[in-house]
Design a protein around this motif. Structure first.
Motif, mmCIF file in Angstrom:
data_model
loop_
_atom_site.group_PDB
_atom_site.id
_atom_site.type_symbol
_atom_site.label_atom_id
_atom_site.label_comp_id
_atom_site.label_asym_id
_atom_site.label_seq_id
_atom_site.Cartn_x
_atom_site.Cartn_y
_atom_site.Cartn_z
ATOM 1 N N HIS A 234 1.142 -1.142 0.236
ATOM 2 C CA HIS A 234 0.228 0.094 0.212
ATOM 3 C C HIS A 234 0.707 1.430 -0.145
ATOM 4 N N PRO A 235 0.454 2.276 -1.181
ATOM 5 C CA PRO A 235 -0.183 2.059 -1.519
ATOM 6 C C PRO A 235 -0.686 1.915 -3.244
ATOM 7 N N ASP A 236 1.370 2.554 -3.386
ATOM 8 C CA ASP A 236 1.277 1.669 -4.986
ATOM 9 C C ASP A 236 2.477 0.646 -4.937
ATOM 10 N N GLY A 237 2.441 0.200 -4.263
ATOM 11 C CA GLY A 237 3.282 -1.258 -4.620
ATOM 12 C C GLY A 237 4.976 -0.964 -4.240
ATOM 13 N N ALA A 238 5.210 -0.003 -3.455
ATOM 14 C CA ALA A 238 6.404 -0.202 -3.614
ATOM 15 C C ALA A 238 6.833 -1.068 -2.364
ATOM 16 N N TYR A 239 7.492 -1.615 -2.755
ATOM 17 C CA TYR A 239 7.869 -2.800 -1.552
ATOM 18 C C TYR A 239 8.754 -2.296 -0.343
ATOM 19 N N PRO A 240 8.465 -2.133 1.472
ATOM 20 C CA PRO A 240 9.533 -1.634 1.804
ATOM 21 C C PRO A 240 10.820 -2.104 2.338
ATOM 22 N N GLU A 241 11.455 -3.526 1.742
ATOM 23 C CA GLU A 241 12.590 -4.225 1.803
ATOM 24 C C GLU A 241 13.546 -4.277 1.247
ATOM 25 N N GLY A 242 13.137 -3.301 -0.324
ATOM 26 C CA GLY A 242 13.727 -3.135 -1.014
ATOM 27 C C GLY A 242 14.171 -4.476 -2.532
ATOM 28 N N PHE A 243 14.894 -4.219 -3.461
ATOM 29 C CA PHE A 243 14.975 -4.925 -4.745
ATOM 30 C C PHE A 243 14.393 -6.619 -4.009
ATOM 31 N N GLY A 244 15.567 -6.748 -3.625
ATOM 32 C CA GLY A 244 16.267 -8.465 -2.837
ATOM 33 C C GLY A 244 14.630 -8.869 -1.966
ATOM 34 N N LYS A 278 -0.057 -3.645 -8.633
ATOM 35 C CA LYS A 278 1.202 -2.622 -8.971
ATOM 36 C C LYS A 278 2.629 -2.636 -8.913
ATOM 37 N N THR A 279 3.449 -3.412 -7.700
ATOM 38 C CA THR A 279 4.249 -4.151 -7.675
ATOM 39 C C THR A 279 5.519 -4.541 -8.276
ATOM 40 N N ALA A 280 4.821 -4.879 -9.378
ATOM 41 C CA ALA A 280 5.684 -5.642 -10.500
ATOM 42 C C ALA A 280 5.960 -4.496 -11.511
ATOM 43 N N ASP A 281 4.956 -3.427 -11.340
ATOM 44 C CA ASP A 281 5.807 -2.381 -12.158
ATOM 45 C C ASP A 281 7.076 -1.370 -11.137
ATOM 46 N N PHE A 282 6.717 -1.560 -9.382
ATOM 47 C CA PHE A 282 8.611 -0.706 -8.564
ATOM 48 C C PHE A 282 9.384 -2.134 -9.225
ATOM 49 N N PHE A 283 8.961 -2.930 -9.624
ATOM 50 C CA PHE A 283 10.487 -4.309 -9.462
ATOM 51 C C PHE A 283 11.102 -4.053 -10.792
ATOM 52 N N GLN A 284 10.101 -3.731 -11.542
ATOM 53 C CA GLN A 284 10.720 -3.432 -12.437
ATOM 54 C C GLN A 284 11.761 -2.342 -13.027
ATOM 55 N N ASN A 285 10.833 -1.115 -12.387
ATOM 56 C CA ASN A 285 11.697 0.429 -13.015
ATOM 57 C C ASN A 285 13.189 0.425 -11.775
#
Length: 623
Positions: A234-244, A278-285
């Motif tokens: 929440h709200p945009d898919g930005a995973y708080p623990e980061g890329f890995g 939405k979180t796949a966009d976060f990961f790809q970007n």
């Protein structure tokens, strides 16, 4: 009135949970006793084989799995060898071996893969335990064995089925009901996602023998998982623990959703959680044109194949999510088989037409949440494009560092502004480091790579960032030709300065500017502006630094009315437990800022030295 509202809300949630329990009971009781039922039903391997024949990229992955399984046939079976407090490497290798061997058998029918998978499952079933004191170990082992048991069920001897089934129950599921080990149920991080996924796979695999346990464990997961999912996406898919940790927690979350859909016909609304799709966009970007991730927090640096992205591409009906994935599938330099979830990629992507995978349209991605991040680039197709990733948030978040305001920059196919990322946990734990205590004065912040002194951010009077502070992305430009973001990071420096603001922009598609605006309290401060780089560093004059890497050059130009002193600092570790940091150095400046005053600082990353003066953040074209 407030008590009445809270009571109503509690009753509503309780009612929803009771309905979910009833639904779980009905679905488990009506579930077919036929195996396989996890992820890939009987006969669905035909579709996978068709896809393998249709696309070279899929065939590359398929053939890599078969070749790896041919090697595994002659390997020793796994042994219970613990590393520090973890059995995790063994559990993960079990999952990798069993998943890939079971896939190889189902797609080829070759008995050698069946026999080898059986041997691996019997070997780990004979372990004394699966190390419940570090429950991730149990979860991954249970998931791997559950897949093998289910997928190969009808071909396994009854004696083997019994031993494996007992191990799933006694070494996997039962310990999860022991309060000493099931803290993951109330966790708000990846432990919740991974451990609940492992337990649900386990009970679904043996559900016809343990229907009550299956109902109870699935209902428990549905109650527990939102505690992690809501704050994670929440709200945009930005995973708080980061890329890995996105790859870890989200992949297991997707496994859980997928297995519920396949076995029970419902994911009980889990996939519709705020921000999840939405979180796949976060990961790809998060990945720049260099192929390197913006690796803030406890994260690795290298991009790799992610099976979960294929699930998201189908769910969102968005093939562009696979842009970087398809490119990696086509590369002969990618080692596919190290990914323990690799067969899931072929399962989730079985209906994906790779010819429809095009470059994403948008070149800016902003996400808020516990760890807000801004990711900007000038192109998805140009390997020399500019890429900037900037991190806000708080050091208090799980696996976070004191990196608020830090950034990475790629230009000309090189990374100029870097992040160390994580240090191996066991290397710190074996030295007695109190690594998991995130209090302000804890030993965690003495680890060289974890505090603000080692990140591309600011330090005042040699003090640490404020653990309880938080910063979001305050404003952004909606003009992707001039992408920019600003953030107020004052809380991060509470009682150190009155105000600290940072803005980062890509100007004219040609260079990057980082602007800092500082207001002091009624005392002077000494500020350090820091940059970590793997480039060679040469100080040209009092305002200019030349960075050189692989024959390419970048100028770092500072603009300010203040009297700064450019310095180069070593990245030599300060403790015997710190990891080495070869071929890196810090460069930046120090400056004395008087009491009750304001100063601004512009730092330009430019290849040709041509820049326009950056104005005050309040005048930036952002909203």
């Amino acid at each position: 009135m407030k008590k009445l509202i809270n009571l109503t809300l509690a009753l509503t949630l309780l009612s929803g949970f009771c309905m979910a329990q009833q639904s779980v009971s009905e679905l488990v009781r009506s579930m077919s006793a036929q195996h396989p039922r996890l992820l890939l039903l009987k006969g669905e391997e035909t579709l996978v084989n068709q896809q393998v024949k249709k696309h070279t990229e899929w065939n590359n992955v398929h053939q890599a799995i078969l070749a790896e399984c041919d090697k595994l046939v002659n390997e020793k079976t796994l042994e219970r060898i613990q590393t520090g407090k973890r059995l995790l490497s063994v559990s993960r290798e079990c999952l990798r071996r069993v998943f890939q061997l079971s896939y190889a058998y189902r797609t080829t029918g070759d008995q050698k893969y069946l026999k080898r998978a059986e041997s691996e499952m019997l070997a780990v079933s004979g372990f004394t335990d699966w190390n419940p004191s570090h429950f991730l170990d149990v979860a991954e082992m249970t998931l791997g064995v559950a897949i093998g048991y289910d997928w190969l069920h009808d071909k396994l001897p009854e004696e083997s089925r019994l031993k494996i089934r007992q191990a799933i129950r006694e070494k996997g599921i039962d310990p999860s009901y022991d309060k000493k080990y099931n803290g993951f149920l109330s966790s708000d991080n990846n432990w919740n996602q991974v451990c609940n996924a492992g337990m649900v796979f386990g009970v679904l695999a043996i559900a016809e023998h343990e229907p009550d346990l299956a109902e109870k464990t699935i209902a428990r997961a549905l109650e527990s998982l939102p505690k992690a999912v809501k704050p994670a996406y929440h709200p945009d898919g930005a995973y708080p623990e980061g890329f890995g940790y996105w790859e870890y927690g989200t992949s297991f979350n997707v496994l859980l959703v997928s297995v519920l859909e396949k076995a029970l016909g419902s994911d009980f609304g889990l996939s519709q959680s705020s921000g999840f799709l939405k979180t796949a966009d976060f990961f790809q970007n998060l990945v720049g044109p260099t192929g390197l991730a913006h690796n803030w927090g406890d994260s690795g640096l290298k991009n790799g194949l992610s099976p979960a992205m294929f699930w998201f591409a189908v769910k969102n009906d968005d093939p562009t999510l696979l842009w970087s994935q398809r490119n990696m599938m086509s590369s002969k330099n990618v080692r596919f088989v190290g990914n323990r979830l690799l067969p899931a990629m072929l399962i989730w992507g079985a209906k994906t037409d790779l010819e429809k995978v095009k470059a994403p349209v948008h070149k800016v991605w902003i996400g808020q949440g516990p760890s807000p991040v801004a990711l900007m680039r000038t192109s998805w197709t140009d390997p020399n494009a500019i890429f900037v990733g900037v991190k806000a948030g708080s050091p208090s978040v799980s696996h976070a560092h004191m990196d608020i305001g830090s950034f990475v920059i790629d230009v000309q196919g090189e990374r100029w502004a870097s992040d160390f990322g994580m240090q191996d946990y066991n290397s710190l734990e074996t030295k007695g480091v109190d690594l998991w205590n995130r209090a302000q004065n804890s030993q965690r912040w003495e680890v060289f790579r974890l505090n603000n002194f080692a990140h591309n951010t600011l330090t005042f009077d040699g003090q640490l960032q404020n653990v309880k502070g938080y910063a979001k992305i305050d404003t952004r430009s909606h003009d992707e030709a001039q992408p920019a973001v600003t953030m107020d990071i004052s809380q991060i420096y509470k009682d150190q300065v009155a105000e600290a603001k940072r803005g980062i922009a890509i100007q004219d598609q040609k260079y990057v500017v980082v602007r800092d605006e500082i207001k002091t309290l009624d005392k002077p401060v000494k500020m350090r502006w820091n940059l970590l780089t793997a480039a060679e560093v040469k100080i040209i004059d009092g305002k200019t630094v030349e960075l050189t890497k692989n024959g390419k050059k970048m100028l770092l130009k500072f603009e300010t009315k203040a009297k700064i002193e450019i310095k180069i600092w070593p990245t030599t570790p300060t403790h015997d437990y710190d990891a080495a940091n070869p071929d890196t150095q810090f460069v930046g400046f120090e400056v004395e800022i008087p009491a009750s005053s304001s100063e601004s600082f512009n730092a330009y990353f430019t290849t040709d030295g041509k820049v326009k003066p950056a104005r005050a953040l309040t005048t930036w074209n952002v909203k």
